[in-house]
Design a protein around this motif. Structure first.
Motif, short mmCIF file in Angstrom:
data_model
loop_
_atom_site.label_atom_id
_atom_site.label_comp_id
_atom_site.label_asym_id
_atom_site.label_seq_id
_atom_site.Cartn_x
_atom_site.Cartn_y
_atom_site.Cartn_z
N LEU A 189 4.79 -15.43 -7.94
CA LEU A 189 5.85 -14.62 -7.32
C LEU A 189 7.19 -15.36 -7.31
CD1 LEU A 189 3.81 -13.06 -4.39
CD2 LEU A 189 4.79 -11.86 -6.34
N PHE A 225 9.62 -19.12 -1.17
CA PHE A 225 9.57 -17.87 -1.91
C PHE A 225 10.99 -17.39 -2.17
CE2 PHE A 225 5.20 -17.40 -0.24
CZ PHE A 225 4.55 -17.06 -1.41
N SER A 261 8.29 -11.26 -0.81
CA SER A 261 7.24 -11.97 -1.55
C SER A 261 6.25 -12.61 -0.58
CB SER A 261 7.85 -13.04 -2.46
OG SER A 261 8.65 -12.44 -3.45
#
Length: 106
Positions: free
Chosen positions: A37, A59, A64
């Protein structure tokens, strides 16, 4: 990039998986999910007591983190909680912002 502290406790099924894979296997699984991700893993620690594993991950966005949280919780292997982490500079910026707030009963 937003950073999160993740604290988790394995269910009995999750603990059986940890025994089968070992810590390095679980770390590899975490790194695969996070990097998939667009994020990165800063730290992974195993513990005993209230939490079984503690992670610090970055992230690209909070969505995410939410996606990972939903997938992990739906698996039934872990009970997790994620805490957004802020840098000193971010807290300094927050402290400079004017907030108009009236406490209850005031």
């Amino acid at each position: 990039m937003p950073r999160f502290l993740i604290q988790a406790t394995y269910t009995s099924e999750g603990a059986k998986g940890l025994l089968d894979e070992g810590g390095s296997g679980r770390r590899a699984a975490v790194e695969q999910v996070v990097s998939g991700l667009g994020g990165s893993v800063e730290a992974v620690y195993f513990a005993f007591g209230e939490d079984d594993i503690v992670l610090i991950v970055d992230f690209p966005d909070p969505v995410s983190m939410a996606a990972v949280s939903l997938a992990v919780k739906a698996s039934g292997g872990l009970h997790t909680r994620a805490t957004p982490l802020l840098t000193v500079a971010e807290i300094d910026e927050a402290a400079r912002r004017q907030v108009s707030f009236r406490p209850p009963g005031a």
